[in-house]
Design a protein around this motif. Sequence first.
Motif, PDB file in Angstrom:
ATOM      1  N   MET A   1       0.847  -1.183   0.000  1.00 13.43           N
ATOM      2  CA  MET A   1       0.000   0.000   0.000  1.00 13.43           C
ATOM      3  C   MET A   1       0.886   1.238   0.000  1.00 13.43           C
ATOM      4  N   MET A   2       0.446   2.267  -0.708  1.00  7.95           N
ATOM      5  CA  MET A   2       1.171   3.534  -0.771  1.00  7.95           C
ATOM      6  C   MET A   2       0.963   4.310   0.524  1.00  7.95           C
ATOM      7  N   ALA A   3       1.864   5.256   0.732  1.00  3.40           N
ATOM      8  CA  ALA A   3       1.734   6.136   1.897  1.00  3.40           C
ATOM      9  C   ALA A   3       1.694   7.579   1.444  1.00  3.40           C
ATOM     10  N   LEU A   4       0.904   8.354   2.126  1.00  6.65           N
ATOM     11  CA  LEU A   4       0.874   9.802   1.964  1.00  6.65           C
ATOM     12  C   LEU A   4       1.466  10.331   3.264  1.00  6.65           C
ATOM     13  N   ASN A   5       2.742  10.714   3.208  1.00  2.00           N
ATOM     14  CA  ASN A   5       3.463  11.078   4.427  1.00  2.00           C
ATOM     15  C   ASN A   5       3.490  12.591   4.633  1.00  2.00           C
ATOM     16  N   PHE A   6       3.400  12.983   5.897  1.00  2.00           N
ATOM     17  CA  PHE A   6       3.463  14.389   6.305  1.00  2.00           C
ATOM     18  C   PHE A   6       4.615  14.524   7.287  1.00  2.00           C
ATOM     19  N   GLN A   7       5.565  15.416   6.962  1.00  2.00           N
ATOM     20  CA  GLN A   7       6.774  15.543   7.779  1.00  2.00           C
ATOM     21  C   GLN A   7       6.650  16.534   8.924  1.00  2.00           C
ATOM     22  N   ALA A   8       5.865  17.588   8.741  1.00  2.10           N
ATOM     23  CA  ALA A   8       5.803  18.649   9.751  1.00  2.10           C
ATOM     24  C   ALA A   8       4.930  18.247  10.930  1.00  2.10           C
ATOM     25  N   PRO A   9       5.409  18.470  12.156  1.00  2.00           N
ATOM     26  CA  PRO A   9       4.600  18.161  13.348  1.00  2.00           C
ATOM     27  C   PRO A   9       3.243  18.874  13.351  1.00  2.00           C
ATOM     28  N   LYS A  10       3.172  20.084  12.775  1.00  2.00           N
ATOM     29  CA  LYS A  10       1.898  20.806  12.735  1.00  2.00           C
ATOM     30  C   LYS A  10       0.859  20.028  11.923  1.00  2.00           C
ATOM     31  N   HIS A  11       1.311  19.302  10.894  1.00  2.00           N
ATOM     32  CA  HIS A  11       0.378  18.517  10.092  1.00  2.00           C
ATOM     33  C   HIS A  11      -0.151  17.323  10.867  1.00  2.00           C
ATOM     34  N   GLU A  12       0.677  16.714  11.701  1.00  2.00           N
ATOM     35  CA  GLU A  12       0.204  15.584  12.506  1.00  2.00           C
ATOM     36  C   GLU A  12      -0.945  16.034  13.412  1.00  2.00           C
ATOM     37  N   LYS A  13      -0.809  17.199  14.019  1.00  2.00           N
ATOM     38  CA  LYS A  13      -1.882  17.717  14.888  1.00  2.00           C
ATOM     39  C   LYS A  13      -3.171  17.938  14.095  1.00  2.00           C
ATOM     40  N   LEU A  14      -3.046  18.529  12.902  1.00  2.00           N
ATOM     41  CA  LEU A  14      -4.223  18.768  12.068  1.00  2.00           C
ATOM     42  C   LEU A  14      -4.864  17.452  11.622  1.00  2.00           C
ATOM     43  N   LEU A  15      -4.034  16.486  11.253  1.00  2.00           N
ATOM     44  CA  LEU A  15      -4.556  15.184  10.822  1.00  2.00           C
ATOM     45  C   LEU A  15      -5.232  14.453  11.976  1.00  2.00           C
ATOM     46  N   MET A  16      -4.621  14.475  13.129  1.00  2.00           N
ATOM     47  CA  MET A  16      -5.191  13.783  14.292  1.00  2.00           C
ATOM     48  C   MET A  16      -6.512  14.435  14.709  1.00  2.00           C
ATOM     49  N   GLY A  17      -6.619  15.745  14.534  1.00  2.00           N
ATOM     50  CA  GLY A  17      -7.850  16.461  14.864  1.00  2.00           C
ATOM     51  C   GLY A  17      -8.858  16.443  13.727  1.00  2.00           C
ATOM     52  N   ARG A  18      -8.511  15.733  12.636  1.00  2.00           N
ATOM     53  CA  ARG A  18      -9.368  15.617  11.444  1.00  2.00           C
ATOM     54  C   ARG A  18      -9.720  16.986  10.864  1.00  2.00           C
ATOM     55  N   LYS A  19      -8.760  17.932  10.964  1.00  7.48           N
ATOM     56  CA  LYS A  19      -8.945  19.276  10.418  1.00  7.48           C
ATOM     57  C   LYS A  19      -8.245  19.439   9.073  1.00  7.48           C
ATOM     58  N   LYS A  20      -7.597  18.387   8.608  1.00  8.36           N
ATOM     59  CA  LYS A  20      -6.866  18.419   7.346  1.00  8.36           C
ATOM     60  C   LYS A  20      -7.312  17.232   6.514  1.00  8.36           C
ATOM     61  N   ASN A  21      -7.887  17.518   5.340  1.00  8.62           N
ATOM     62  CA  ASN A  21      -8.284  16.421   4.453  1.00  8.62           C
ATOM     63  C   ASN A  21      -7.838  16.682   3.020  1.00  8.62           C
ATOM     64  N   CYS A  22      -6.787  17.468   2.899  1.00  8.87           N
ATOM     65  CA  CYS A  22      -6.238  17.816   1.595  1.00  8.87           C
ATOM     66  C   CYS A  22      -4.748  18.095   1.777  1.00  8.87           C
ATOM     67  N   THR A  23      -3.987  17.751   0.755  1.00  3.49           N
ATOM     68  CA  THR A  23      -2.584  18.129   0.755  1.00  3.49           C
ATOM     69  C   THR A  23      -2.236  18.699  -0.607  1.00  3.49           C
ATOM     70  N   VAL A  24      -1.383  19.700  -0.605  1.00  2.38           N
ATOM     71  CA  VAL A  24      -0.876  20.279  -1.840  1.00  2.38           C
ATOM     72  C   VAL A  24       0.589  19.868  -1.917  1.00  2.38           C
ATOM     73  N   ARG A  25       0.938  19.185  -3.006  1.00  2.09           N
ATOM     74  CA  ARG A  25       2.307  18.715  -3.210  1.00  2.09           C
ATOM     75  C   ARG A  25       2.922  19.439  -4.399  1.00  2.09           C
ATOM     76  N   LEU A  26       4.172  19.810  -4.266  1.00  5.65           N
ATOM     77  CA  LEU A  26       4.873  20.506  -5.339  1.00  5.65           C
ATOM     78  C   LEU A  26       5.112  19.555  -6.506  1.00  5.65           C
ATOM     79  N   GLY A  27       4.823  20.017  -7.704  1.00  2.04           N
ATOM     80  CA  GLY A  27       5.016  19.212  -8.905  1.00  2.04           C
ATOM     81  C   GLY A  27       3.796  18.355  -9.216  1.00  2.04           C
ATOM     82  N   ASP A  28       3.898  17.613 -10.319  1.00  4.90           N
ATOM     83  CA  ASP A  28       2.819  16.715 -10.732  1.00  4.90           C
ATOM     84  C   ASP A  28       3.112  15.328 -10.180  1.00  4.90           C
ATOM     85  N   VAL A  29       2.416  14.972  -9.100  1.00  2.18           N
ATOM     86  CA  VAL A  29       2.576  13.637  -8.500  1.00  2.18           C
ATOM     87  C   VAL A  29       1.301  12.814  -8.685  1.00  2.18           C
TER      88      VAL A  29
END
Length: 114
Positions: A1-29
């Motif tokens: 299975m693929m992973a969508l990884n978030f490196q910044a600690p601030k993102h972990e807090k947003l993800l755990m609080g279910r306040k983040k349901n989108c990510t913007v990634r640089l380039g065409d991935v």
Amino acid sequence: MMALNFQAPKHEKLLMGRKKNCTVRLGDVSKQYPESSLVWVTTGAKFEPKKKLFIAYLDKVQVKSMMELTSEDLDHQNPDINTREDLIADFENIYKKRITMEDTVTVIYFSEVL
């Protein structure tokens, strides 16, 4: 299975609080993250162990320029980022390079699989 990884600690807090349901990634991935895929949402720095948070379904994957990002994209990415200029400043800090409004980004909307 693929992973969508978030490196910044601030993102972990947003993800755990279910306040983040989108990510913007640089380039065409879009080929790495096809719409309708299942991915592990993980957190952790490069070359370090990752923490699995939950499995997510990729609802929508769009390639656009930084200029084309909507307020909805920004709000779902991070409620603390209000403008494209704020996101560019954040990206320049992360990627350590100059980012412009013409740069290509991939917007990935996801939802937790219960």
